[in-house]
Scaffold this active site. Structure first.
Site, PDB file in Angstrom:
ATOM      1  N   GLY A  13       0.733  -1.296  -0.260  1.00  0.00           N
ATOM      2  CA  GLY A  13      -0.033  -0.071  -0.254  1.00  0.00           C
ATOM      3  C   GLY A  13       0.675   1.011  -0.049  1.00  0.00           C
ATOM      4  CB  ALA A  14       4.116   1.827  -0.885  1.00  0.00           C
ATOM      5  CG  ASP A  63      -5.823  -8.199  -5.501  1.00  0.00           C
ATOM      6  OD1 ASP A  63      -5.171  -8.066  -3.946  1.00  0.00           O
ATOM      7  OD2 ASP A  63      -6.215  -8.974  -6.183  1.00  0.00           O
ATOM      8  CB  VAL A  64      -1.977  -7.357  -0.596  1.00  0.00           C
ATOM      9  CG1 VAL A  64      -0.240  -6.800  -0.947  1.00  0.00           C
ATOM     10  CG2 VAL A  64      -2.865  -6.117  -0.417  1.00  0.00           C
ATOM     11  CB  SER A 142      -6.337   1.847  13.103  1.00  0.00           C
ATOM     12  OG  SER A 142      -7.399   2.726  13.151  1.00  0.00           O
ATOM     13  CE1 TYR A 154      -9.604   0.552   7.920  1.00  0.00           C
ATOM     14  CE2 TYR A 154      -9.534   2.241  10.499  1.00  0.00           C
ATOM     15  CZ  TYR A 154      -8.854   1.348   9.204  1.00  0.00           C
ATOM     16  OH  TYR A 154      -7.284   2.383   8.752  1.00  0.00           O
ATOM     17  CB  ALA A 155     -13.261  -1.224  14.757  1.00  0.00           C
ATOM     18  CB  ALA A 157     -10.031  -5.322   9.520  1.00  0.00           C
ATOM     19  CE  LYS A 158      -6.285  -1.209   9.089  1.00  0.00           C
ATOM     20  NZ  LYS A 158      -4.763  -1.080   8.776  1.00  0.00           N
TER      21      LYS A 158
END
Length: 252
Positions: A13-14, A63-64, A142, A154-155, A157-158
């Site tokens: 994701g760079a 594609d990771v 995160s 998102y929560a 996953a993080k």
């Protein structure tokens, strides 16, 4: 030459934001950086900027979320440079919505991109790090891992990233591989700008509100997160493993 002289680093994701800042920071300290992003052209653009600044970098499209693609890309990187010393798992997306309105596809996309991709990358990296008896892995979590309205996917996953990190530190520690996580708070990136638009605010308005809730009274910058990642990826942090470090201006 810096802390990463002769080290080979992969940053996912760079192409922008924290990932690009991290790639630049590692390269500035001597690393040869494999800039990995879903968009190959954007990855090459970031790599070219690093080279123009005097660093060493190559861009790779990958594609990771695809385990076979990750394995092939990591093998290509090791074939080109001989080894893999540092992995920074930064690739991520948001698909914000309240639980009752969230389609299953948005849950799946975020879990796959933000968590499953790290499994693929760590699994591919350890195949090269374990025989070398050396490795540094830094995963992006995160502050949302503590819970955040509208980000159930998102929560989750993080939060999973933190469990993944702690477990891999246990499994890989005997091979001199450290695994840590960084959990940013509000950082001024394209991702937080998109969040602002979702809630009907401009990025500037959203940042002003976030700053008012933060003890340091400002939002963070990608370079500030990159500095912490660089520490955890360096031999300065050789006895730090299994930790999640929050970079959030003192917010609770």
């Amino acid at each position: 030459m810096g802390r990463f002289a002769d080290r080979i680093a992969v940053v996912t994701g760079a192409a922008q934001g924290i990932g690009a800042a991290t790639a630049r920071r590692l390269a500035a300290e001597g690393a040869t950086v494999a800039v990995v992003d879903l968009a190959a052209e954007r990855a090459r653009q970031t790599a070219d900027e690093i080279v123009q600044a005097g660093g060493k970098a190559t861009g790779y499209g990958c594609d990771v979320t695809d385990g076979a693609a990750v394995s092939a890309t990591f093998d290509e990187i090791v074939a080109a440079y001989g080894r893999l010393d540092v992995l920074v798992n930064n690739a991520g997306i948001t698909r914000d919505n309240l639980l009752f309105k969230m389609p299953a596809a948005e849950w799946d996309a975020v879990i796959t991109t933000n968590l499953t991709s790290m499994f693929h990358c760590c699994q591919a990296a350890q195949r090269h790090m374990v025989p070398a008896k050396y490795g540094r892995i830094v995963n992006l979590s995160s502050r949302s891992a503590l819970g955040n309205r509208g980000q159930v996917n998102y929560a989750a996953a993080k939060a999973g990233v933190q469990g993944l990190t702690a477990t891999l530190a246990i499994e890989l520690g005997p091979f001199n591989i450290t695994v840590n996580a960084v959990a940013p708070g509000y950082i001024a990136t394209a991702m937080t700008a998109a969040t602002a638009e979702r809630v009907g605010a401009t990025p500037a308005e959203h940042q002003k509100y976030a700053a008012e809730q933060t003890p340091l009274r400002r939002v963070g910058q990608p370079e500030e997160v990159a500095a912490v990642i660089a520490f955890l990826a360096s031999d300065d942090a050789s006895y730090v493993s299994g930790q999640t470090l929050y970079v959030n201006g003192g917010a609770r």
